[in-house]
Enzyme design. Structure first.
Site, PDB file in Angstrom:
ATOM      1  N   GLN A 100       0.839  -1.214   0.000  1.00  0.00           N
ATOM      2  CA  GLN A 100       0.000   0.000   0.000  1.00  0.00           C
ATOM      3  C   GLN A 100       0.870   1.260   0.000  1.00  0.00           C
ATOM      4  OE1 GLN A 100      -3.189   0.452   2.843  1.00  0.00           O
ATOM      5  NE2 GLN A 100      -4.091  -1.496   2.276  1.00  0.00           N
ATOM      6  N   PHE A 290     -13.127  -1.572   2.284  1.00  0.00           N
ATOM      7  CA  PHE A 290     -11.701  -1.903   2.374  1.00  0.00           C
ATOM      8  C   PHE A 290     -10.920  -1.282   1.212  1.00  0.00           C
ATOM      9  CE2 PHE A 290     -14.365  -5.550   3.671  1.00  0.00           C
ATOM     10  CZ  PHE A 290     -14.157  -5.486   5.038  1.00  0.00           C
ATOM     11  N   LEU A 291     -11.614  -1.030   0.102  1.00  0.00           N
ATOM     12  CA  LEU A 291     -10.966  -0.504  -1.103  1.00  0.00           C
ATOM     13  C   LEU A 291     -10.919   1.021  -1.130  1.00  0.00           C
ATOM     14  CD1 LEU A 291      -9.768  -1.089  -3.950  1.00  0.00           C
ATOM     15  CD2 LEU A 291     -12.121  -1.074  -4.821  1.00  0.00           C
ATOM     16  N   GLY A 292     -11.936   1.655  -0.536  1.00  0.00           N
ATOM     17  CA  GLY A 292     -12.078   3.109  -0.636  1.00  0.00           C
ATOM     18  C   GLY A 292     -10.808   3.871  -0.317  1.00  0.00           C
ATOM     19  N   ASP A 293     -10.223   3.617   0.857  1.00  0.00           N
ATOM     20  CA  ASP A 293      -9.028   4.383   1.254  1.00  0.00           C
ATOM     21  C   ASP A 293      -7.834   4.059   0.364  1.00  0.00           C
ATOM     22  OD1 ASP A 293      -7.093   2.415   3.002  1.00  0.00           O
ATOM     23  OD2 ASP A 293      -9.187   1.887   3.288  1.00  0.00           O
ATOM     24  N   GLN A 294      -7.756   2.818  -0.140  1.00  0.00           N
ATOM     25  CA  GLN A 294      -6.624   2.433  -0.996  1.00  0.00           C
ATOM     26  C   GLN A 294      -6.622   3.198  -2.321  1.00  0.00           C
ATOM     27  OE1 GLN A 294      -5.860  -1.867  -1.434  1.00  0.00           O
ATOM     28  NE2 GLN A 294      -7.338  -2.215   0.187  1.00  0.00           N
ATOM     29  N   HIS A 314      -9.923   5.352   7.961  1.00  0.00           N
ATOM     30  CA  HIS A 314      -8.793   5.262   7.031  1.00  0.00           C
ATOM     31  C   HIS A 314      -9.028   6.119   5.790  1.00  0.00           C
ATOM     32  CE1 HIS A 314      -7.182   1.761   9.242  1.00  0.00           C
ATOM     33  NE2 HIS A 314      -6.061   2.041   8.609  1.00  0.00           N
TER      34      HIS A 314
END
Length: 350
Positions: A100, A290-294, A314
């Site tokens: 990440q 889980f994907l949004g912040d990435q 996050h």
């Protein structure tokens, strides 16, 4: 020198990963203060150092304060001309969290960058590498980013020993991502694994997840791959098990996962993963929590409009870190724990 307050929000590793990656991308030196100041054990932990040192290697940076317990870090990047990055995490520290930190910086390198990372592939408090490979990279592809990841060996707590290799290609055309709501779920897929354990653990996890999904979505096809190894031919340090499942929709993929633990029945592991996925699908927003912040560091440069199944701390932290560098970039709607929307109002051109 840009100064970032490491105690903002949760004040965790997320600030470090994103801030140092943006320092590498922009070539701008940074100083992070009050690192994990609100925590009972303040300062840098070993798991944070791996990401920082990997970015140091990538950018040939000069670093001050990169040691355990340090509450201040200075990072002076040079250039991303390095062609290969090798990270050795001696414990079961998360490979996904190192990636990440690395991926946003690696896509801005002038040439292809290969990497090899040893550590934990399936560990608590971080996305499994399978999630990164099948869900995160699928979304990044829509932005015009090409990354290859191969899991050569899995690593679980406490022994680690997982081994992941991959290649990151330079980011050419930056395509905005518009991912609001999905209309259709085409299928469910997943990977249920068990290493240094009987094969029935992986099989039971998969069966329980499939049954839980079928109760809610009886007419949608489900295919969960079962991964296990013959005794004597198992290369893992193990033992360990886990499952990652995802929904293939007409927009992106949404995921859910769960880890096995000593004394935790395989059926509970499978049902936990299914429950996590079903919860993400409820609001019909195209991006899971889980994907949004990435996605935030990438959307900064590509533009876009994403609707998330749940606003997380996050996500808010990552938006804040980006805006410490570039001023207002995003417009957000939604409260923590509820569905939300994130739109790029001012894309950053480098």
């Amino acid at each position: 020198m840009r100064v970032i307050d490491g105690s903002y929000g949760e004040g965790g590793g997320q600030i470090l990963r994103t801030a140092v990656a943006l320092s590498v991308i922009t070539g701008e030196p940074i100083k992070i203060i009050n690192i994990r100041a609100k925590r009972s054990n303040p300062g840098l932990r070993p798991q944070h150092l791996h990401g920082i040192l990997a970015l140091k290697e990538l950018s040939d940076a000069k670093v001050k304060g990169a040691k355990e317990g340090s509450t201040e870090l200075e990072f002076y990047p040079k250039s991303t001309r390095v062609r290969h990055v090798k990270v050795l995490i001696k414990t079961a520290g998360s490979i996904s969290l190192v990636l990440q930190a690395l991926l946003p910086a690696m896509v801005f390198a002038e040439e292809e960058v290969t990497f090899e990372i040893t550590g934990g592939t399936d560990v608590a408090w971080s996305p499994p590498v399978d999630y990164l490979k099948h869900i995160t990279l699928y979304a990044l592809e829509k932005l015009g980013i090409k990354v290859e990841i191969e899991i050569r060996r899995r690593g679980h707590y406490p022994r680690g020993g997982g081994f992941v290799i991959g290649k990151v290609y330079p980011w050419g055309t930056k395509r905005p991502l518009v991912a609001r709501t999905f209309d259709k779920i085409y299928s469910f897929e997943g990977i249920s694994h068990a290493v240094r354990l009987p094969s029935h653990v992986a099989i039971r996890q998969a069966k329980a997840a499939k049954e839980a999904l079928e109760r809610v979505y009886p007419s949608i096809p489900i295919k969960i791959h079962e991964e296990y190894y013959e005794q004597g031919k198992d290369p893992h340090f193990g033992p360990g098990s886990g499952i990652v499942i995802w929904a293939n929709t007409d927009v992106l993929r949404l995921g859910g996962d769960a880890l096995g633990e000593r004394g935790k029945p395989a059926e509970i592991v499978g049902r936990e993963a299914a429950k996590a996925l079903i919860e993400q699908l409820g609001p019909r927003h195209a991006v899971d929590k889980f994907l949004g912040d990435q996605l935030i560091p990438f959307l900064t440069f590509a533009g876009g409009d994403i609707w998330v199944s749940e606003v997380t701390k996050h996500l808010i932290t990552n938006v804040w870190v980006v805006e410490q560098f570039f001023g207002r970039v995003f417009e957000m709607e939604g409260e923590i724990g509820k569905p939300g929307k994130v739109r790029v109002v001012k894309k950053v051109e480098l």
